[in-house]
Design a protein around this motif. Structure first.
Motif: not given
Length: 554
Positions: A76-85
């Motif tokens: 799951t993409w919860e952190k901002p850096e995960e969403k950026m990636k």
């Protein structure tokens, strides 16, 4: 777009992202509408490759209801850096291979199980990205009386249209065919979809042939599209678009919501003969069949159910006029009322040892949503009945929880007077704020506004889009405070300029914080998407903060 090159997720200019996506969608619709298919395809490709499209897709899948439900990879993409990636990973899709979906079985309202396919987050984002470009084309091809999974349309439009047609004094179509398609999502022909869906075939092939995991075994998919896929509703609509005009040419009227539809005809023989033949031939080409056991004909006097509503003409000599033999009403389906009361009972039981304000919040969520769905039909008596039964459920609950306390004392402690009603259940939250139980009996029955068929992506319909967005701002699913804010803002988030009621979590923002003396007044509050609220709270972008000050957000 400088904001689009930001390396920090919370520094994106979401307003610009939203406007860029919408502009490209409008251009796709305009090109397709005049028959310039080559330009439409080029613009669709531009949208799916754009930063705005990729950012929009990632935001969509990380803010919807299933954002914390992982696919087979557990991500799951919860952190901002995960969403950026994730945004960056959507840039190059030439070697894209879809993962199998995780299949789970969910309970159907009438018993049995329905398979639900849960793609991975990345597959969801890619489906969402391609759906952004496909949706404007689907709207150009949509049947005029198709109301499911379409922007700014919904079940209430289908219900209103049904009521207007069958309740009209000149209506001669007094027989109804209640149609049921056998395992619709599971059996749509892949060959038909590949030949008729105007998008990149290699990506569509990946969506369709991904397979599914069940009990740790990989199963192939040779037909159908999984319920739960972001693009599945649009594919479903495109599959059934075209049936309405075929039936219309034969003298029938039809209303559809996704794969649920009813057909109106003048005689039983015509519906069971010609109408069924047209429907069977149409479905067969798409690999589908009518469920003959569940498909049936009925009359207005006998009534029928559709989308959780009961439609029926009740005999009344005084109201008989034209072809009408009485009064035609749309009411909440009896089984849906019973289902709601079973759910309220379950919620109360699950909160037997929890703080009372949490019980009220959970009940309000359930009751508000139900009232919002049914407030446009003849529901006043049903709403009052539900309110009375829930009151009795709460009294029984309080007696069990506080054994030995006299009923008079329980009422004195837990009920308050509101608008002349002495029996409003309330509790205080940890901040001492009083929270009251939503009173369904007070809901005003307001007929839904029926608009002409329109494509929301064509510029000539801009005023209709704004009117629809504004009219939906008074949703009962919101608390009283949030509803007022939503109506004041005409249903728009001032940060991203997107519609508020899209399923994203909403939060109230204090323009002047409480620490600085800000008050809980409408003038000091703004209703924002949670993502936008986090951005306003944490972003250090001077450009964005200046813009928010100009818009009186800060």
């Amino acid at each position: 777009m400088n904001s689009q090159k930001s390396t920090y997720y919370r520094d994106f200019n979401w307003r610009t992202v939203h406007e860029t996506v919408l502009k490209l969608q409008q251009e796709i619709a305009a090109a397709y509408n005049v028959g310039d298919l080559k330009k439409a395809a080029s613009l669709a490709e531009q949208l799916t490759r754009s930063f705005a499209g990729r950012a929009y897709a990632v935001r969509k899948v990380t803010t919807n209801e299933g954002k914390l439900t992982p696919g087979i990879d557990g991500e799951t993409w919860e952190k901002p850096e995960e969403k950026m990636k994730a945004i960056e990973s959507l840039k190059e899709l030439s070697n894209y291979r879809a993962n199998p979906v995780r299949r789970v079985l969910i309970d159907k309202p009438n018993g049995g199980k329905r398979p639900l396919g849960i793609p991975t987050m990345r597959d969801r984002a890619i489906q969402t990205l391609f759906n952004l470009a496909l949706l404007p084309i689907a709207e150009c091809r949509a049947d005029t009386r198709s109301f499911g999974f379409r922007p700014l349309l919904g079940a209430r439009d289908a219900v209103t249209y049904t009521h207007l047609v069958l309740g009209n004094i000149t209506n001669t179509r007094r027989w109804i065919l209640e149609a049921d398609i056998e395992k619709f999502f599971d059996r749509i022909s892949h060959e038909w979809l590949m030949e008729n869906i105007p998008r990149k075939k290699d990506i569509l092939h990946q969506f369709l042939k991904a397979g599914f995991m069940e009990n740790n075994n990989l199963q192939e998919t040779n037909q159908g599209t999984p319920q739960g896929g972001a693009i599945s509703p649009t594919l479903a609509n495109l599959t059934l678009d075209g049936l309405q005009p075929l039936l219309g040419e034969a003298g029938f009227l039809m209303v559809r919501y996704a794969d649920d539809f009813v057909v109106f005809g003048k005689t039983e023989e015509a519906l069971n003969g010609e109408a069924r033949r047209i429907i069977r031939d149409f479905l067969k080409e798409r690999g589908l069949n009518l469920n003959e056991e569940k498909t049936k004909t009925t009359t207005l006097q006998a009534g029928f159910t559709f989308l959780g509503f009961t439609f029926r003409e009740y005999p009344d000599v005084k109201r008989a006029k034209g072809t009408k033999q009485g009064i035609f009403l749309a009411t909440p389906q009896k089984e849906k009322v019973q289902g709601l009361l079973m759910k309220t009972k379950k919620v109360i039981r699950e909160h037997k040892s929890m703080p009372l304000h949490l019980l009220i919040i959970s009940l309000n969520y359930l009751l508000r949503g139900w009232a919002e769905y049914y407030k446009g039909v003849t529901s006043k008596k049903v709403f009052s009945k539900v309110g009375w039964v829930v009151y009795q459920q709460i009294i029984a609950y309080l007696k069990r929880r506080f054994r030995g306390v006299p009923i008079r004392e329980l009422i004195k402690r837990h009920f308050m007077k509101v608008k002349g009603n002495n029996w409003v259940f309330f509790a205080k939250d940890p901040d001492g704020k009083e929270i009251t139980l939503f009173q369904m009996g007070w809901v005003e029955i307001k007929r839904h506004f029926m608009t002409r068929p329109f494509n929301p992506f064509l510029p000539e319909n801009k005023s209709l889009v704004e009117k629809r967005t504004k009219s939906g701002a008074g949703s009962l699913t919101l608390s009283k405070e949030k509803m007022k804010l939503c109506m004041k803002q005409k249903g728009i988030c001032p940060v991203c300029s997107g519609k508020l009621l899209t399923g994203e979590q909403l939060e109230s923002h204090h323009r002047i914080s409480k620490k600085e003396g800000g008050k809980e007044t409408l003038g000091n509050l703004r209703l924002l998407h949670r993502t936008c609220h986090l951005q306003v709270t944490h972003s250090n972008s001077e450009v964005l903060r200046a813009e928010w000050k100009d818009k009186h957000i800060l």
